[in-house]
Scaffold this active site. Structure first.
Site, short mmCIF file in Angstrom:
data_model
loop_
_atom_site.label_atom_id
_atom_site.label_comp_id
_atom_site.label_asym_id
_atom_site.label_seq_id
_atom_site.Cartn_x
_atom_site.Cartn_y
_atom_site.Cartn_z
N HIS A 194 0.83 -1.20 0.00
CA HIS A 194 0.00 0.00 0.00
C HIS A 194 0.87 1.26 0.00
O HIS A 194 0.69 2.15 -0.85
CB HIS A 194 -0.91 -0.01 1.24
CG HIS A 194 -1.77 1.20 1.39
ND1 HIS A 194 -3.10 1.20 1.04
CD2 HIS A 194 -1.50 2.45 1.85
CE1 HIS A 194 -3.61 2.40 1.27
NE2 HIS A 194 -2.65 3.18 1.77
N GLU A 195 1.79 1.33 0.94
CA GLU A 195 2.63 2.53 1.03
C GLU A 195 3.54 2.67 -0.19
O GLU A 195 3.83 3.79 -0.63
CB GLU A 195 3.46 2.51 2.32
CG GLU A 195 2.63 2.53 3.60
CD GLU A 195 1.64 3.67 3.66
OE1 GLU A 195 1.89 4.74 3.05
OE2 GLU A 195 0.58 3.52 4.31
N HIS A 248 1.70 4.48 -2.88
CA HIS A 248 1.84 5.93 -2.72
C HIS A 248 3.19 6.40 -3.25
O HIS A 248 3.29 7.45 -3.91
CB HIS A 248 1.75 6.31 -1.24
CG HIS A 248 0.37 6.34 -0.68
ND1 HIS A 248 -0.66 7.03 -1.27
CD2 HIS A 248 -0.14 5.79 0.46
CE1 HIS A 248 -1.77 6.90 -0.53
NE2 HIS A 248 -1.47 6.14 0.53
N HIS A 284 3.26 6.80 -6.91
CA HIS A 284 2.54 8.01 -7.31
C HIS A 284 3.47 9.22 -7.26
O HIS A 284 3.39 10.12 -8.12
CB HIS A 284 1.35 8.21 -6.36
CG HIS A 284 0.24 9.05 -6.92
ND1 HIS A 284 -0.91 9.31 -6.22
CD2 HIS A 284 0.10 9.71 -8.09
CE1 HIS A 284 -1.70 10.09 -6.93
NE2 HIS A 284 -1.12 10.34 -8.07
#
Length: 671
Positions: A461-462, A465, A468
């Site tokens: 998940h991290e 990010h 991105h």
């Protein structure tokens, strides 16, 4: 002597020179950087030339480079490696920074220049990206109160300053409660716990200087303790301490702080002409209104609660079969859910965990990024702020893309949770700069470090990010990377979680810590089959928190947030044996700052899209389909906030999804 924070950084890739920076450097660096920034702002505001995009908006984009350096270093270490001095500095900096940025947003001459450009926008011949930056700049000034006059203007500055101080106090109180509490465990207390839990408890004891094993309030330790400890009395003691963070009375109690924050937010919204803080906050999000958020959450709440109620009945029967009468409690759920998972799926986390080594899961996240986007990762030997940290250079086709830093282990100096931030964001103006991105997690240390399946999902998940940030390709830093609508920012991170569950990824990287052998196919099948296990519990604890957050901000601010929390939970029929994921006194997402206030729903709003977005890969050539990967990068990962979030998703997928994809993805309705 030149302050090392403000000097030219001659380190590799201009990473902050952490080894040269002391805590005594921060205060003078901040004062000097704010002075320099104010001088730049005055020059822009007092420019005798008519406003142009270049001399006003681009000048604002270029201003504050020194201040960015100070804040990126300070807030990185204040969150991940705090100490008494840094906490003192944070308390001192909060009102200073609030006053500084409020002074900019309330600068009438500066706002007038921006407003003049906004009025002339159709004649300025701006590029699409420039037009977007102008709109966001103008909107930001208006929403910050730049158009307010007299007493209203002064009151807005006071409110912002007080909110900044309260958010810092909330965070530090929570950190103190998490840092100070622990429970000693005797050798008898360790009976029945798997080796990875006892190893983590002993490591935590060493870190605290305790005489033996302990349980702390770090999620990576307390959750497995609640899962595996057969001692119901110890589970209850640990759970009650975990649930009471921020609500223990005394100097670290957050309840009065939460009430004051909510009252000030409502007053702030009223000054700006909004009926409620939720209306103000959601105006710029994809959801647009509190009603749309409430509708989404309630569409999910019904199926989730039904599943949780059915699960609770089964777990209660298991508990009664153990000779324990009375209701299932919150400190019982994880223990009996783990026993049920082992019985129904023949899946024992103690057996599974050696296959989920931290280093191998990092390798897996990198390998997926390589197959999808052509990124390559090479270790960097550079001084960082803590010995636990490590760094990699990220390249593509031999060209430097970013520096990625990972800080993975729990420690007393680190706030709880997991997060991603950019110490330097990607931009092309006023100069080309590549991002420096950091992932911070709270995994239990070990040799080797082993993850739960939820931990592995958090890592992916991290890293979503981080992608991105790393793949951002825009001109202006203000719209770079994760500078998007709050209910869109979780899309890349939650979407990337899906690659953890791709069978070929687990088959390659889930290798046993001792034997090095890959996870047996039978176990792999069980892991994937059990991916939605206990989703009733997980969805209920999350949606309850999101509904309470929304209720806090929808109408008049509650004088007693705890009473309002109780009221909301009663209205929705919150199951007795499930606690909110984040109860009010430790709801840092909502009270540590404005980020997720009225916005905790964002994870679920993004999940509606992430389930649909991954389906786009499955409908094409599979999880690593090159055309879909290219479309994802071009339309979402590289574009930052250069367009409206809805337009970005439509460009990628061609349509907006409904909630059914989420419910099916969580196994709450039939696929």
């Amino acid at each position: 002597m030149t302050n090392p924070i403000l000097s030219d950084w001659t380190t590799p890739f201009e990473i902050a020179p952490f080894a040269d920076i002391s805590d005594d450097d921060f205060a003078p660096a901040l004062d000097q950087a704010m002075q320099a920034h104010n001088a730049q702002i005055d020059t822009i505001a007092e420019n005798p030339q008519p406003p142009t995009f270049a001399n006003t908006v681009e000048a604002l984009e270029a201003a504050g480079e020194q201040l960015d350096k100070v804040l990126s270093v300070f807030f990185t270490i204040a969150g991940a490696d705090s100490n008494a001095k840094r906490e003192e500095l944070q308390r001192a900096f909060s009102p200073k920074l609030s006053a500084h940025f409020s002074g900019i947003s309330s600068n009438k001459a500066l706002f007038q220049r921006v407003a003049d450009l906004w009025d002339q926008r159709d004649e300025l011949e701006l590029s699409d990206e420039q037009a977007r930056v102008l709109m966001l700049t103008h909107r930001g000034f208006v929403r910050a109160g730049a158009a307010l006059q007299g007493d209203d203007d002064a009151r807005m500055q006071d409110i912002k300053s007080r909110l900044a101080s309260l958010g810092t106090s909330f965070t530090q109180n929570l950190l103190a409660d998490e840092r100070d509490w622990y429970m000693d465990l005797s050798e008898d207390d360790l009976q029945g716990l798997p080796d990875f839990v006892t190893d983590a408890a002993r490591a935590a004891g060493q870190e605290k200087g305790a005489d033996g094993a302990i349980v702390t309030l770090s999620r990576s330790l307390i959750v497995p303790f609640l899962q595996f400890s057969p001692r119901r009395d110890l589970r209850e003691k640990a759970y009650r301490a975990w649930a009471a963070r921020g609500a223990n009375g005394g100097e670290t109690d957050n309840r009065a702080i939460a009430a004051e924050i909510l009252a000030l937010r409502q007053e702030r919204a009223k000054l700006l002409g909004y009926e409620s803080f939720a209306e103000y906050k959601l105006e710029t999000e994809m959801a647009r209104s509190p009603d749309r958020v409430h509708d989404l959450l309630m569409q999910v709440w019904g199926p989730a609660k039904s599943r949780a109620d059915a699960d609770a009945a089964l777990l209660t029967q298991m508990m009664q079969d153990d000779g324990i009468n009375g209701p299932l409690e919150a400190w019982d759920w994880r223990y009996y859910a783990e026993k049920r998972r082992k019985a129904e799926h023949d899946l024992d986390e103690a057996v599974l965990k050696p296959y989920l080594q931290l280093d191998r899961m990092i390798d897996a996240s990198f390998a997926c990024a390589n197959r999808l986007f052509g990124l390559e990762f090479a270790p960097l030997d550079v001084p960082l702020y803590h010995s636990d940290c490590r760094a990699w250079e990220v390249t593509r086709n031999g060209r430097h893309v970013a520096v990625f830093i990972g800080d993975y282990f729990a420690r007393g100096s680190k706030r709880s949770g997991a997060w991603c931030s950019a110490m330097r964001a990607q931009a092309k103006f006023p100069k080309e700069q590549a991002p420096v991105v950091i992932n911070v997690c709270n995994f239990a240390k070990g040799d080797p470090a082993l993850l739960s399946y939820d931990d592995a999902r958090t890592l992916f998940h991290e890293f979503g990010h981080a992608l991105h940030q790393m793949l951002s390709n825009v001109t202006y830093e203000s719209i770079s990377g994760t500078s998007v609508a709050r209910d869109f920012v979780e899309l890349p991170s939650q979407l990337y979680e899906h690659w953890l569950e791709v069978p070929e990824v687990l088959a390659e990287f889930a290798t046993h810590a001792e034997t090095g052998k890959p996870m047996p196919q039978e176990m792999l099948d069980k892991v994937l089959k059990a991916a939605n296990f206990d989703q009733g519990f997980q969805t209920v604890e999350y949606v309850a928190s999101a509904l309470v957050d929304l209720a806090f901000h929808e109408g008049d601010a509650p004088a007693d947030p705890m009473a309002k929390q109780t009221e909301v939970l009663a209205e929705i029929g919150m199951p007795q044996a499930i606690g909110m994921r984040h109860a009010t006194p430790h709801f840092a997402h909502v009270f540590a700052g404005d980020g997720y206030s009225s916005g905790y729903y964002s994870y679920m709003w993004s999940e509606v899209m992430d389930a649909d977005a991954f389906a786009a890969f499955e409908e094409a050539g599979g999880a690593f389909d090159p055309e879909r990967a290219k479309a994802l990068e071009e339309n979402i990962l590289s574009t930052g906030g250069s367009r409206e979030a809805e337009d970005l998703y439509l460009a990628f997928r061609g349509r907006l999804p409904g909630v059914e994809a989420l419910l099916k993805g969580r196994g709450l309705i039939a696929a």
